[in-house]
Write a protein that holds these residues in place. Sequence first.
Motif, PDB file in Angstrom:
ATOM      1  N   PRO A  38       0.804  -1.221   0.000  1.00  0.00           N
ATOM      2  CA  PRO A  38       0.000   0.000   0.000  1.00  0.00           C
ATOM      3  C   PRO A  38       0.837   1.271   0.000  1.00  0.00           C
ATOM      4  O   PRO A  38       2.042   1.257   0.273  1.00  0.00           O
ATOM      5  CB  PRO A  38      -0.810  -0.112   1.302  1.00  0.00           C
ATOM      6  CG  PRO A  38       0.026  -0.977   2.185  1.00  0.00           C
ATOM      7  CD  PRO A  38       0.729  -1.949   1.285  1.00  0.00           C
ATOM      8  N   VAL A  39       0.183   2.373  -0.295  1.00  0.00           N
ATOM      9  CA  VAL A  39       0.835   3.681  -0.346  1.00  0.00           C
ATOM     10  C   VAL A  39       1.556   4.002   0.959  1.00  0.00           C
ATOM     11  O   VAL A  39       2.654   4.576   0.947  1.00  0.00           O
ATOM     12  CB  VAL A  39      -0.217   4.774  -0.659  1.00  0.00           C
ATOM     13  CG1 VAL A  39       0.334   6.150  -0.371  1.00  0.00           C
ATOM     14  CG2 VAL A  39      -0.656   4.681  -2.109  1.00  0.00           C
ATOM     15  N   GLU A  40       0.964   3.622   2.078  1.00  0.00           N
ATOM     16  CA  GLU A  40       1.562   3.944   3.371  1.00  0.00           C
ATOM     17  C   GLU A  40       2.973   3.381   3.504  1.00  0.00           C
ATOM     18  O   GLU A  40       3.846   3.989   4.132  1.00  0.00           O
ATOM     19  CB  GLU A  40       0.680   3.392   4.508  1.00  0.00           C
ATOM     20  CG  GLU A  40      -0.639   4.113   4.679  1.00  0.00           C
ATOM     21  CD  GLU A  40      -1.712   3.650   3.690  1.00  0.00           C
ATOM     22  OE1 GLU A  40      -2.802   4.254   3.687  1.00  0.00           O
ATOM     23  OE2 GLU A  40      -1.452   2.699   2.923  1.00  0.00           O
ATOM     24  N   LEU A  68       0.820  10.215  -4.142  1.00  0.00           N
ATOM     25  CA  LEU A  68       2.270  10.345  -4.031  1.00  0.00           C
ATOM     26  C   LEU A  68       2.814  11.602  -4.696  1.00  0.00           C
ATOM     27  O   LEU A  68       4.024  11.750  -4.852  1.00  0.00           O
ATOM     28  CB  LEU A  68       2.945   9.110  -4.654  1.00  0.00           C
ATOM     29  CG  LEU A  68       2.578   7.767  -4.023  1.00  0.00           C
ATOM     30  CD1 LEU A  68       3.111   6.615  -4.874  1.00  0.00           C
ATOM     31  CD2 LEU A  68       3.131   7.671  -2.601  1.00  0.00           C
ATOM     32  N   ALA A  69       1.930  12.504  -5.084  1.00  0.00           N
ATOM     33  CA  ALA A  69       2.348  13.685  -5.841  1.00  0.00           C
ATOM     34  C   ALA A  69       3.344  14.550  -5.076  1.00  0.00           C
ATOM     35  O   ALA A  69       4.171  15.245  -5.687  1.00  0.00           O
ATOM     36  CB  ALA A  69       1.126  14.519  -6.223  1.00  0.00           C
ATOM     37  N   ALA A  70       3.308  14.506  -3.759  1.00  0.00           N
ATOM     38  CA  ALA A  70       4.206  15.351  -2.962  1.00  0.00           C
ATOM     39  C   ALA A  70       5.652  14.840  -2.955  1.00  0.00           C
ATOM     40  O   ALA A  70       6.562  15.574  -2.579  1.00  0.00           O
ATOM     41  CB  ALA A  70       3.699  15.446  -1.528  1.00  0.00           C
ATOM     42  N   LEU A  71       5.858  13.601  -3.388  1.00  0.00           N
ATOM     43  CA  LEU A  71       7.208  13.013  -3.371  1.00  0.00           C
ATOM     44  C   LEU A  71       7.946  13.397  -4.650  1.00  0.00           C
ATOM     45  O   LEU A  71       8.273  12.564  -5.486  1.00  0.00           O
ATOM     46  CB  LEU A  71       7.132  11.492  -3.231  1.00  0.00           C
ATOM     47  CG  LEU A  71       6.240  10.932  -2.114  1.00  0.00           C
ATOM     48  CD1 LEU A  71       6.443   9.429  -1.979  1.00  0.00           C
ATOM     49  CD2 LEU A  71       6.508  11.625  -0.781  1.00  0.00           C
ATOM     50  N   THR A  72       8.238  14.668  -4.792  1.00  0.00           N
ATOM     51  CA  THR A  72       8.729  15.188  -6.072  1.00  0.00           C
ATOM     52  C   THR A  72      10.131  14.711  -6.423  1.00  0.00           C
ATOM     53  O   THR A  72      10.522  14.734  -7.590  1.00  0.00           O
ATOM     54  CB  THR A  72       8.719  16.726  -6.063  1.00  0.00           C
ATOM     55  OG1 THR A  72       9.447  17.188  -4.914  1.00  0.00           O
ATOM     56  CG2 THR A  72       7.286  17.251  -5.980  1.00  0.00           C
TER      57      THR A  72
END
Length: 232
Positions: A38-40, A68-72
């Motif tokens: 999972p994403v977590e 996950l957009a913040a994980l640039t």
Amino acid sequence: MSIAGNLEHLHQQIHEACRRANRSYSEVALMAVSKVHPVEVILEAYAAGQRLFGENRVQEFQEKSLHLAALTDAEFHLIGPLQSNKTARAAELFHAIDAVDSLKIAQRLNAAAKALGKKLPILVEVKLSHEESKHGFAPAELPALLEAMEPLESIKAVGLMTVPPWSEDAELARPYFRDLRGLRDQSLARFPKLTQLSMGMSNDFQVAIEEGSTCVRVGTALFGKRIVASAG
């Protein structure tokens, strides 16, 4: 042990394998295989410093990517087989495609990357075992394939990958890793950008490093046993 603890232990093992092989630790990337997790779990690994991830299915990662957009500064590679009808979405979602196993897929990825205005790194999958479940090109097909791919301007073949037959005895994988390195070395004179070797997983990555791997793909040893994927 926590994901952070597992990650620290893996880096220690990579250091040790590099030391045995008289290689620089900086030559080997650790890819966290986050497929079916999972994403977590991805967020926890990211918080512990992990930046390179491998996903197996376009649809699964499409759902995860919404969270996950913040994980640039993270990179996500597609490491599983790619169907022709998913190439456009894969080219859009992933930073690289690590298991190209047909010229048709390469051509479709090139067209998709061109439409997106991006240069897409790819790895060519080579089949070195006789297992029907494995994908990839036969070693004898590799030179002609690389020649055919060279005019494709929106993808760039940067290396080779393979998956040997699974065994609890990591030493049984060594000949496959050695063979892939030999194929890479033979290709370098004609294709100097083909430098990467993606080989080695949780059970055999130290042997792969000793044989020249530049990227090891680790899932179970980092995240534990696979669980059902979730996007939330």
